[in-house]
Design an enzyme around this catalytic site. Structure first.
Site, PDB file in Angstrom:
ATOM      1  N   ILE A  11       0.852  -1.201   0.000  1.00 50.61           N
ATOM      2  CA  ILE A  11       0.000   0.000   0.000  1.00 50.61           C
ATOM      3  C   ILE A  11       0.886   1.249   0.000  1.00 50.61           C
ATOM      4  O   ILE A  11       0.894   2.047   0.926  1.00 50.61           O
ATOM      5  CB  ILE A  11      -1.074  -0.053   1.120  1.00 50.61           C
ATOM      6  CG1 ILE A  11      -2.085   1.081   0.970  1.00 50.61           C
ATOM      7  CG2 ILE A  11      -0.476  -0.113   2.515  1.00 50.61           C
ATOM      8  CD1 ILE A  11      -3.423   0.834   1.651  1.00 50.61           C
ATOM      9  N   VAL A  14       0.595   3.574  -5.340  1.00 54.82           N
ATOM     10  CA  VAL A  14      -0.597   3.112  -6.066  1.00 54.82           C
ATOM     11  C   VAL A  14      -1.607   2.483  -5.097  1.00 54.82           C
ATOM     12  O   VAL A  14      -2.809   2.751  -5.183  1.00 54.82           O
ATOM     13  CB  VAL A  14      -0.213   2.115  -7.188  1.00 54.82           C
ATOM     14  CG1 VAL A  14      -1.453   1.676  -7.955  1.00 54.82           C
ATOM     15  CG2 VAL A  14       0.805   2.743  -8.143  1.00 54.82           C
ATOM     16  N   ALA A  33     -20.422  -2.370 -10.671  1.00 53.06           N
ATOM     17  CA  ALA A  33     -19.940  -3.755 -10.579  1.00 53.06           C
ATOM     18  C   ALA A  33     -21.084  -4.730 -10.332  1.00 53.06           C
ATOM     19  O   ALA A  33     -20.963  -5.924 -10.583  1.00 53.06           O
ATOM     20  CB  ALA A  33     -18.910  -3.870  -9.466  1.00 53.06           C
ATOM     21  N   GLY A 134      -0.586   3.398 -17.246  1.00 49.73           N
ATOM     22  CA  GLY A 134      -1.337   3.758 -16.032  1.00 49.73           C
ATOM     23  C   GLY A 134      -2.839   3.853 -16.250  1.00 49.73           C
ATOM     24  O   GLY A 134      -3.480   2.865 -16.591  1.00 49.73           O
ATOM     25  N   ILE A 136      -4.665   5.184 -18.562  1.00 50.60           N
ATOM     26  CA  ILE A 136      -5.245   5.093 -19.920  1.00 50.60           C
ATOM     27  C   ILE A 136      -5.726   3.659 -20.143  1.00 50.60           C
ATOM     28  O   ILE A 136      -4.944   2.730 -19.974  1.00 50.60           O
ATOM     29  CB  ILE A 136      -4.203   5.439 -21.007  1.00 50.60           C
ATOM     30  CG1 ILE A 136      -3.599   6.822 -20.776  1.00 50.60           C
ATOM     31  CG2 ILE A 136      -4.822   5.342 -22.396  1.00 50.60           C
ATOM     32  CD1 ILE A 136      -2.477   7.168 -21.744  1.00 50.60           C
ATOM     33  N   LYS A 205       6.426  -2.251 -20.986  1.00 46.02           N
ATOM     34  CA  LYS A 205       5.054  -1.944 -21.444  1.00 46.02           C
ATOM     35  C   LYS A 205       4.899  -2.260 -22.932  1.00 46.02           C
ATOM     36  O   LYS A 205       3.858  -2.793 -23.354  1.00 46.02           O
ATOM     37  CB  LYS A 205       4.756  -0.475 -21.162  1.00 46.02           C
ATOM     38  CG  LYS A 205       4.718  -0.156 -19.658  1.00 46.02           C
ATOM     39  CD  LYS A 205       4.790   1.347 -19.417  1.00 46.02           C
ATOM     40  CE  LYS A 205       4.739   1.697 -17.951  1.00 46.02           C
ATOM     41  NZ  LYS A 205       5.164   3.075 -17.671  1.00 46.02           N
ATOM     42  N   GLY A 302       1.327   7.958 -11.343  1.00 50.74           N
ATOM     43  CA  GLY A 302       0.774   8.717 -10.230  1.00 50.74           C
ATOM     44  C   GLY A 302      -0.257   7.886  -9.477  1.00 50.74           C
ATOM     45  O   GLY A 302      -0.786   6.908 -10.007  1.00 50.74           O
TER      46      GLY A 302
HETATM   47  N1  LIG Z   1       3.803   4.772  -9.147  1.00 49.43           N
HETATM   48  C1  LIG Z   1       3.211   4.758 -10.340  1.00 49.43           C
HETATM   49  O1  LIG Z   1       2.854   5.798 -10.899  1.00 49.43           O
HETATM   50  C2  LIG Z   1       2.947   3.492 -11.031  1.00 49.43           C
HETATM   51  C3  LIG Z   1       3.374   2.281 -10.511  1.00 49.43           C
HETATM   52  N2  LIG Z   1       3.095   1.120 -11.166  1.00 49.43           N
HETATM   53  C4  LIG Z   1       3.496  -0.143 -10.598  1.00 49.43           C
HETATM   54  O2  LIG Z   1       2.756  -0.369  -9.406  1.00 49.43           O
HETATM   55  C5  LIG Z   1       3.501  -1.126  -8.485  1.00 49.43           C
HETATM   56  C6  LIG Z   1       3.602  -0.395  -7.163  1.00 49.43           C
HETATM   57  O3  LIG Z   1       4.244   0.839  -7.385  1.00 49.43           O
HETATM   58  P1  LIG Z   1       4.253   1.999  -6.275  1.00 49.43           P
HETATM   59  O4  LIG Z   1       2.957   2.041  -5.564  1.00 49.43           O
HETATM   60  O5  LIG Z   1       4.720   3.217  -6.990  1.00 49.43           O
HETATM   61  O6  LIG Z   1       5.401   1.463  -5.326  1.00 49.43           O
HETATM   62  P2  LIG Z   1       5.695   1.881  -3.795  1.00 49.43           P
HETATM   63  O7  LIG Z   1       7.127   1.600  -3.566  1.00 49.43           O
HETATM   64  O8  LIG Z   1       5.160   3.228  -3.512  1.00 49.43           O
HETATM   65  O9  LIG Z   1       4.812   0.818  -2.976  1.00 49.43           O
HETATM   66  C7  LIG Z   1       5.185  -0.513  -2.768  1.00 49.43           C
HETATM   67  C8  LIG Z   1       4.709  -0.916  -1.379  1.00 49.43           C
HETATM   68  O10 LIG Z   1       4.959  -2.306  -1.206  1.00 49.43           O
HETATM   69  C9  LIG Z   1       5.449  -2.532   0.110  1.00 49.43           C
HETATM   70  N3  LIG Z   1       6.209  -3.773   0.123  1.00 49.43           N
HETATM   71  C10 LIG Z   1       7.447  -4.012  -0.350  1.00 49.43           C
HETATM   72  N4  LIG Z   1       7.789  -5.311  -0.164  1.00 49.43           N
HETATM   73  C11 LIG Z   1       6.735  -5.900   0.414  1.00 49.43           C
HETATM   74  C12 LIG Z   1       6.455  -7.227   0.866  1.00 49.43           C
HETATM   75  N5  LIG Z   1       7.349  -8.203   0.735  1.00 49.43           N
HETATM   76  N6  LIG Z   1       5.264  -7.473   1.453  1.00 49.43           N
HETATM   77  C13 LIG Z   1       4.352  -6.495   1.606  1.00 49.43           C
HETATM   78  N7  LIG Z   1       4.553  -5.219   1.195  1.00 49.43           N
HETATM   79  C14 LIG Z   1       5.715  -4.922   0.616  1.00 49.43           C
HETATM   80  C15 LIG Z   1       6.276  -1.294   0.407  1.00 49.43           C
HETATM   81  O11 LIG Z   1       6.413  -1.100   1.816  1.00 49.43           O
HETATM   82  C16 LIG Z   1       5.433  -0.195  -0.249  1.00 49.43           C
HETATM   83  O12 LIG Z   1       4.488   0.352   0.640  1.00 49.43           O
HETATM   84  C17 LIG Z   1       4.852  -1.391  -9.179  1.00 49.43           C
HETATM   85  O13 LIG Z   1       4.789  -2.618  -9.856  1.00 49.43           O
HETATM   86  C18 LIG Z   1       4.943  -0.254 -10.187  1.00 49.43           C
HETATM   87  O14 LIG Z   1       5.742  -0.544 -11.297  1.00 49.43           O
HETATM   88  C19 LIG Z   1       2.381   1.092 -12.340  1.00 49.43           C
HETATM   89  C20 LIG Z   1       1.929   2.259 -12.897  1.00 49.43           C
HETATM   90  C21 LIG Z   1       2.212   3.529 -12.293  1.00 49.43           C
HETATM   91  N1  LIG Z   2       7.668   4.839 -13.713  1.00 48.52           N
HETATM   92  C1  LIG Z   2       6.542   4.790 -14.571  1.00 48.52           C
HETATM   93  C2  LIG Z   2       5.294   4.652 -13.761  1.00 48.52           C
HETATM   94  C3  LIG Z   2       4.192   4.149 -14.553  1.00 48.52           C
HETATM   95  O1  LIG Z   2       4.177   3.044 -15.089  1.00 48.52           O
HETATM   96  C4  LIG Z   2       6.481   6.059 -15.423  1.00 48.52           C
HETATM   97  O2  LIG Z   2       7.239   6.990 -15.161  1.00 48.52           O
HETATM   98  O3  LIG Z   2       5.702   6.078 -16.383  1.00 48.52           O
HETATM   99 NA    NA Z   3      -3.623   1.330 -18.654  1.00 50.17          NA
END
Ligand SMILES: NC(=O)C1=CN([C@@H]2O[C@H](COP(=O)(O)OP(=O)(O)OC[C@H]3O[C@@H](n4cnc5c(N)ncnc54)[C@H](O)[C@@H]3O)[C@@H](O)[C@H]2O)C=CC1
Ligand SMILES: N[C@@H](CC=O)C(=O)O
Ligand code: NA
Length: 436
Positions: A11, A14, A33, A134, A136, A205, A302
């Site tokens: 958490i 995202v 839903a 993301g 889209i 992607k 984001g």
């Molecule tokens: N940030 C963005 O804009 C976007 C992110 N994503 C993808 O979404 C996913 C999450 O990204 P974010 O939310 O940005 O990352 P983040 O680093 O903010 O969140 C990851 C969370 O997972 C937790 N975590 C790590 N290891 C863990 C474990 N073993 N057990 C339980 N919790 C654990 C962390 O404490 C952290 O709260 C990634 O795969 C990323 O590539 C995809 C599209 C956009």
């Molecule tokens: N790191 C990525 C996050 C979304 O997938 C980006 O910058 O587009």
């Molecule tokens: Na998408």
């Protein structure tokens, strides 16, 4: 009917967006839903931070496996990221008969074949709209909206961080490091930002989109990957003078002999809509034989924009939860036993036009030497620009735009041009796409 029970793994940026949007729009989402969607359990290593997001009503644990082991959970959302623990957890959730929703493009681009096969066997869904561009709805568009078409090519700005960096550097003259830090602060960048700036995230992607568009397995290892770290500020300027913008594009293109799958900086005509996509925005162009060119634009990164896609998947999975597995939309749009063996082409077989910048001695006959070598290989020239190099004496920049040529041919000719004693610095080359 009892709300469908969801377990959330991770958490962070995202995950917290998912929790907040689901709370805020609960009534509307339930109406869509046909059933309530309840996050009943959250796992995060940082339980204290997780608790501040979800409050008291939700069970918070540190151990993600406790969520998977809970028989009441129907859907597991994986928002931890990476290929390590996330891979194990997703496989374990599938084996436990849970549907999975994930934003993890790295995982799917590398291990998608194994994951989708396991899900197919177990009769569960793996939904991943948030993994590409993301918020889209590009997976939905490719897999369902454009299903009548033979997709010809896809070209997208699919990494918000690098587009943000390129835009800020061009418009505000800010330096690379400062803009990258800002992208990290805004939650756009990956945990390891080299994935963004070296083109790896965009290639993840593009790999996923190539599979959905052409019915081939995900093959990240065959993708050509180049980022923005070697781009020179002067190339961005020269490109503008020639009527182009430089964008980091993810490209998947159908050819008779196979599929081009590549990520690299690219000159795009400034008049194209996609050339004017700025900041952290994403845009994906898709060319289908029936529909023609379509363009999808929006926030690709984001907290809440990405949550929007995760929740759309939750709603889809909730609706389909009771449907017969055979009537579900296949993970990669094509039925798993109908995948094609069209190869991903090697980069030397790719055909593009080029922007070349040569630092040369300012002498008579140099231009003729260079153009003579290009002409000898059958490479025709579209435009030439000569500019003062601005440093050192008797040197000048030659900027050449070419027409289409096989990359292997260009490699051979550029080796000869580079060897000319009048070419005094490494040649810069950037591929160019007209996207028409
Ligand atoms: N940030 C963005 O804009 C976007 C992110 N994503 C993808 O979404 C996913 C999450 O990204 P974010 O939310 O940005 O990352 P983040 O680093 O903010 O969140 C990851 C969370 O997972 C937790 N975590 C790590 N290891 C863990 C474990 N073993 N057990 C339980 N919790 C654990 C962390 O404490 C952290 O709260 C990634 O795969 C990323 O590539 C995809 C599209 C956009
Ligand atoms: N790191 C990525 C996050 C979304 O997938 C980006 O910058 O587009
Ligand atoms: Na998408």
């Amino acid at each position: 009917m009892k709300p469908i029970q969801v377990g959330l793994l991770g958490i962070g940026t995202v995950g917290s967006g998912v929790f907040n949007v689901l709370q805020r729009n609960q009534t509307e989402i339930t109406r869509r839903a046909g059933r309530g969607i309840e996050i009943a359990m959250v796992a995060d290593l940082d339980t204290e931070r997780a608790r501040t997001v979800v409050g008291e009503g939700v069970r918070v644990v540190a151990d993600a496996r406790a969520v998977i082991a809970n028989p009441d959970i129907d859907i597991v959302i994986e928002l931890i990221g990476g290929y390590g623990i996330a891979r194990q957890l997703v496989m374990e959730a599938i084996e436990a008969g849970k549907h999975v929703v994930t934003a993890n493009k790295a995982l799917l681009a590398v291990h998608g074949t194994e994951i989708f096969a396991a899900a197919h066997r177990r009769g569960v869904m793996v939904a991943f709209e948030a993994a590409v561009a993301g918020g889209i709805p590009i997976i939905k568009a490719l897999r369902e909206g454009l299903t009548a078409n033979r997709i010809e090519w896809i070209a997208g700005i699919i990494n918000g961080t690098t587009n943000f960096i390129l835009s800020e550097m061009r418009d505000k003259g800010l330096d690379f490091e400062a803009v990258l830090k800002e992208a990290q602060r805004l939650g756009y960048a990956e945990a390891d930002p080299t994935f963004d700036i070296e083109g790896v995230d965009a290639a993840h992607k593009a790999t996923i989109m190539s599979a959905i568009a052409f019915g081939i397995p995900v093959q990240f290892d065959k993708a050509h990957v180049e980022g923005i770290t070697k781009l020179g500020a002067q190339d961005i300027r020269y490109a503008e003078q020639l009527g182009y913008r430089i964008k980091l594009l993810g490209i998947a293109k159908r050819r008779d002999s196979g599929v081009e799958l590549r990520v690299h900086p690219c000159l795009v005509p400034a008049r194209r809509l996609i050339a004017n996509v700025e900041g952290a925005m994403n845009a994906v162009m898709v060319q289908g034989d029936a529909v023609g060119t379509t363009l999808y634009y929006g926030k690709g990164a984001g907290s809440e924009p990405t949550a929007s896609a995760v929740i759309a998947d939750l709603v889809d999975v909730t609706r389909l939860h009771t449907a017969d597995a055979a009537h579900r939309v296949p993970h990669l749009a094509f039925q798993p036993d109908s995948l094609s063996d069209q190869p991903v082409l090697s980069m030397s077989e790719v055909v593009t036009s080029y922007y070349l910048r040569l630092r040369v001695a300012d002498q008579a006959g140099v231009l003729a030497q260079v153009t003579g070598l290009l002409a000898g290989a059958g490479i025709s020239i579209d435009a030439i620009l000569q500019r003062e190099a601005g440093e050192g004496e008797n040197q000048t920049d030659l900027i050449i735009l070419t027409h289409d040529v096989r990359e292997g041919t260009m490699d051979e000719v550029l080796a000869q041009v580079q060897a000319l004693p009048t070419v005094v610095a490494p040649i810069v080359r950037i591929r160019k796409e007209e996207l028409a």
